[in-house]
Write an enzyme that holds these catalytic residues in place. Structure first.
Site, short mmCIF file in Angstrom:
data_model
loop_
_atom_site.label_atom_id
_atom_site.label_comp_id
_atom_site.label_asym_id
_atom_site.label_seq_id
_atom_site.Cartn_x
_atom_site.Cartn_y
_atom_site.Cartn_z
N ILE A 13 -63.11 30.94 13.81
CA ILE A 13 -64.05 30.71 11.97
C ILE A 13 -63.09 30.00 11.92
O ILE A 13 -61.42 30.54 11.37
CB ILE A 13 -64.31 31.95 11.63
CG1 ILE A 13 -65.09 31.88 10.17
CG2 ILE A 13 -63.37 32.72 11.17
CD1 ILE A 13 -65.88 32.76 9.27
N THR A 14 -63.36 28.46 11.13
CA THR A 14 -62.02 27.73 10.16
C THR A 14 -62.67 28.32 8.74
O THR A 14 -63.45 28.53 7.96
CB THR A 14 -62.85 26.31 10.20
OG1 THR A 14 -64.11 26.16 10.03
CG2 THR A 14 -62.47 25.78 12.26
N GLY A 15 -61.74 28.55 7.84
CA GLY A 15 -62.05 28.46 6.31
C GLY A 15 -61.21 29.87 6.21
O GLY A 15 -61.70 30.10 5.33
N ALA A 16 -61.04 30.73 7.06
CA ALA A 16 -61.07 31.97 7.31
C ALA A 16 -59.62 32.46 6.04
O ALA A 16 -60.00 33.84 6.23
CB ALA A 16 -61.54 32.29 7.95
N GLY A 19 -61.78 33.54 0.49
CA GLY A 19 -63.70 33.06 0.03
C GLY A 19 -64.31 33.13 1.40
O GLY A 19 -64.73 34.26 1.73
N TYR A 170 -69.05 15.08 -1.69
CA TYR A 170 -69.41 16.24 -1.19
C TYR A 170 -70.78 16.45 -0.99
O TYR A 170 -71.07 17.10 0.32
CB TYR A 170 -68.54 17.06 -2.43
CG TYR A 170 -69.28 18.89 -1.97
CD1 TYR A 170 -69.14 19.57 -1.08
CD2 TYR A 170 -69.72 19.64 -2.40
CE1 TYR A 170 -68.55 20.92 -0.78
CE2 TYR A 170 -70.60 20.33 -2.42
CZ TYR A 170 -69.33 21.71 -1.24
OH TYR A 170 -69.40 22.34 -0.71
N1 NAP Z 1 -68.77 28.61 -3.32
C1 NAP Z 1 -69.36 27.48 -2.83
O1 NAP Z 1 -70.66 28.19 -4.05
C2 NAP Z 1 -70.30 27.32 -2.86
C3 NAP Z 1 -71.60 26.32 -1.92
C4 NAP Z 1 -71.75 26.38 -1.12
C5 NAP Z 1 -71.61 25.68 0.24
N2 NAP Z 1 -69.77 26.04 0.33
C6 NAP Z 1 -69.54 25.67 1.22
O2 NAP Z 1 -69.18 26.74 1.29
C7 NAP Z 1 -67.38 26.41 2.49
C8 NAP Z 1 -66.16 27.59 2.24
O3 NAP Z 1 -65.89 27.58 0.81
P1 NAP Z 1 -65.76 28.59 -0.60
O4 NAP Z 1 -66.36 28.48 -0.72
O5 NAP Z 1 -65.12 29.29 0.60
O6 NAP Z 1 -63.92 27.78 -0.93
P2 NAP Z 1 -62.98 28.41 -0.97
O7 NAP Z 1 -62.33 30.22 -1.08
O8 NAP Z 1 -61.82 27.22 -1.52
O9 NAP Z 1 -62.18 28.19 0.83
C9 NAP Z 1 -62.28 27.11 1.81
C10 NAP Z 1 -61.84 27.67 3.06
O10 NAP Z 1 -61.69 25.93 3.43
C11 NAP Z 1 -60.07 26.34 3.94
N3 NAP Z 1 -59.79 24.49 4.11
C12 NAP Z 1 -59.67 23.06 3.15
N4 NAP Z 1 -59.28 22.12 3.65
C13 NAP Z 1 -58.93 22.58 4.78
C14 NAP Z 1 -57.92 21.83 5.93
N5 NAP Z 1 -57.92 20.57 5.02
N6 NAP Z 1 -58.11 22.07 6.46
C15 NAP Z 1 -57.54 23.27 7.15
N7 NAP Z 1 -58.02 25.05 6.49
C16 NAP Z 1 -58.97 24.02 4.99
C17 NAP Z 1 -59.05 26.32 2.79
O11 NAP Z 1 -57.50 26.94 2.86
P3 NAP Z 1 -56.81 27.68 2.62
O12 NAP Z 1 -57.30 29.02 2.18
O13 NAP Z 1 -55.38 26.66 3.04
O14 NAP Z 1 -56.98 25.67 0.77
C18 NAP Z 1 -60.21 28.10 2.87
O15 NAP Z 1 -59.45 28.80 3.44
C19 NAP Z 1 -66.98 25.40 2.55
O16 NAP Z 1 -67.50 24.33 3.33
C20 NAP Z 1 -67.81 24.92 0.70
O17 NAP Z 1 -68.71 23.83 1.35
C21 NAP Z 1 -68.69 26.30 -0.88
#
Ligand code: NAP
Length: 293
Positions: A13-16, A19, A170
């Site tokens: 899993i990426t982005g783990a 959030g 986005y």
């Molecule tokens: N939050 C919402 O309301 C929402 C709604 C719809 C969809 N989403 C989607 O949900 C997904 C997760 O987002 P989240 O809301 O959980 O946000 P988040 O808390 O900002 O988490 C984003 C994750 O992605 C990682 N990431 C970002 N850029 C990266 C890079 N260049 N290389 C490696 N890892 C990277 C971050 O790592 P770091 O810890 O290093 O920053 C973090 O682990 C995203 O695809 C977002 O588009 C979110």
């Protein structure tokens, strides 16, 4: 499901580190899965890994990989490391994503949002596809968003040179996530590997906290309307584990229900065209990797 329900399942899993991805990893580890988490910062990845271990059920393991998904060379190294380590891969979750208020280019000369949100999932899935097919039944899940609703793929301005608006860009990448999923599902038909994507809802995470004080304030004001990361991760966990979707592929889900995405996201011809272009956008880094080896 009990704490051993997913024992012997290997999940990447990426982005783990934060959030939705972190909450999903904790939930999957609690079900006994073997987790491999991807983060770009050593420290944040170590902290996340400790949290996931603390939530883990019996027999679950947690491994860490460091990769900056904005760099195709880094995605290629990540895939090579994963292939070397795991003879079997049951689930790939492309979850990392972000929005950027200003236009930036990656080392590969690609606009940053497109590189992280769309090309990284595309390239990582391509590089791991054979292993997933060998491990079938297997699943690929991508975190998309309702933000795709008003978007179009700017085929004549893919690098956003003519116009750039953070949220609009986005949305384009989240539309790309859905088109990628449909075309991937079409190509994987009959292999035992499924591809699905989902909208997590409006979730209180670190999302859009990287775009200055005003945006930060805006996200804080949205908190009361937002769901928890655990709630936002529920559909991801369900797509990764539920027998209900074992044979469903190419779907867009919200709250564990398949939903029709926008008409643009249902355009099969656009999905094929995007696939060809994405392949071409990743070809340069393949040539560089070959030249180095
Ligand atoms: N939050 C919402 O309301 C929402 C709604 C719809 C969809 N989403 C989607 O949900 C997904 C997760 O987002 P989240 O809301 O959980 O946000 P988040 O808390 O900002 O988490 C984003 C994750 O992605 C990682 N990431 C970002 N850029 C990266 C890079 N260049 N290389 C490696 N890892 C990277 C971050 O790592 P770091 O810890 O290093 O920053 C973090 O682990 C995203 O695809 C977002 O588009 C979110």
């Amino acid at each position: 499901m009990n704490s051993r329900a997913l024992s012997n399942k290997q999940i990447l899993i990426t982005g783990a580190t934060n959030g939705i991805g972190l909450a999903a990893a904790e939930a999957l580890a609690a079900l006994g899965a073997n987790l491999a988490i991807v983060g770009r910062s050593q420290t944040r990845t170590r902290i996340a890994s400790a949290r996931i271990r603390a939530a883990a059920g019996r027999g679950a393991t947690v491994a860490t990989f460091i990769a900056d998904l904005s760099s195709q060379a880094s995605v290629r190294r990540l895939a090579a490391d994963v292939l070397a380590r795991y003879p079997k891969l049951d689930v790939l979750v492309n979850n990392a994503g972000a929005m950027y208020g200003t236009r930036q280019l990656t080392k590969d000369g690609i606009e940053l949002t497109w590189a992280v949100n769309h090309l990284a999932p595309f390239l990582l899935s391509m590089l791991l596809l054979h292993r997933l097919e060998e491990s079938a039944p297997a699943r690929i899940i991508t975190t998309a968003s309702q933000a795709h609703q008003e978007a179009h793929i700017p085929f004549n301005d893919l690098n956003a040179e003519r116009s750039y608006r953070g949220f609009g860009r986005y949305g384009e990448t989240k539309l790309a996530n859905i088109l990628f999923t449909t075309e991937l599902a079409r190509r994987l038909d009959g292999t035992g590997v499924t591809a699905n994507c989902f909208h997590p809802g409006l979730v209180a995470t670190g999302f859009n906290r990287n775009n200055g004080l005003l945006m930060h304030l805006g996200m804080t004001m949205l908190r009361p309307m937002s769901r928890s990361p655990e709630k936002g991760a529920e559909t991801l966990v369900w797509l990764a584990t539920s027998p209900d979707v074992a044979n469903v592929s190419g779907g867009y889900f919200f709250d564990q229900e398949q939903r029709p995405p926008s008409p643009e996201a249902q355009d099969a011809e656009a999905a094929r065209r995007l696939w060809e272009i994405s392949d071409w956008q990743c070809a340069g880094s393949a040539r560089s990797a070959e030249a180095r080896s």
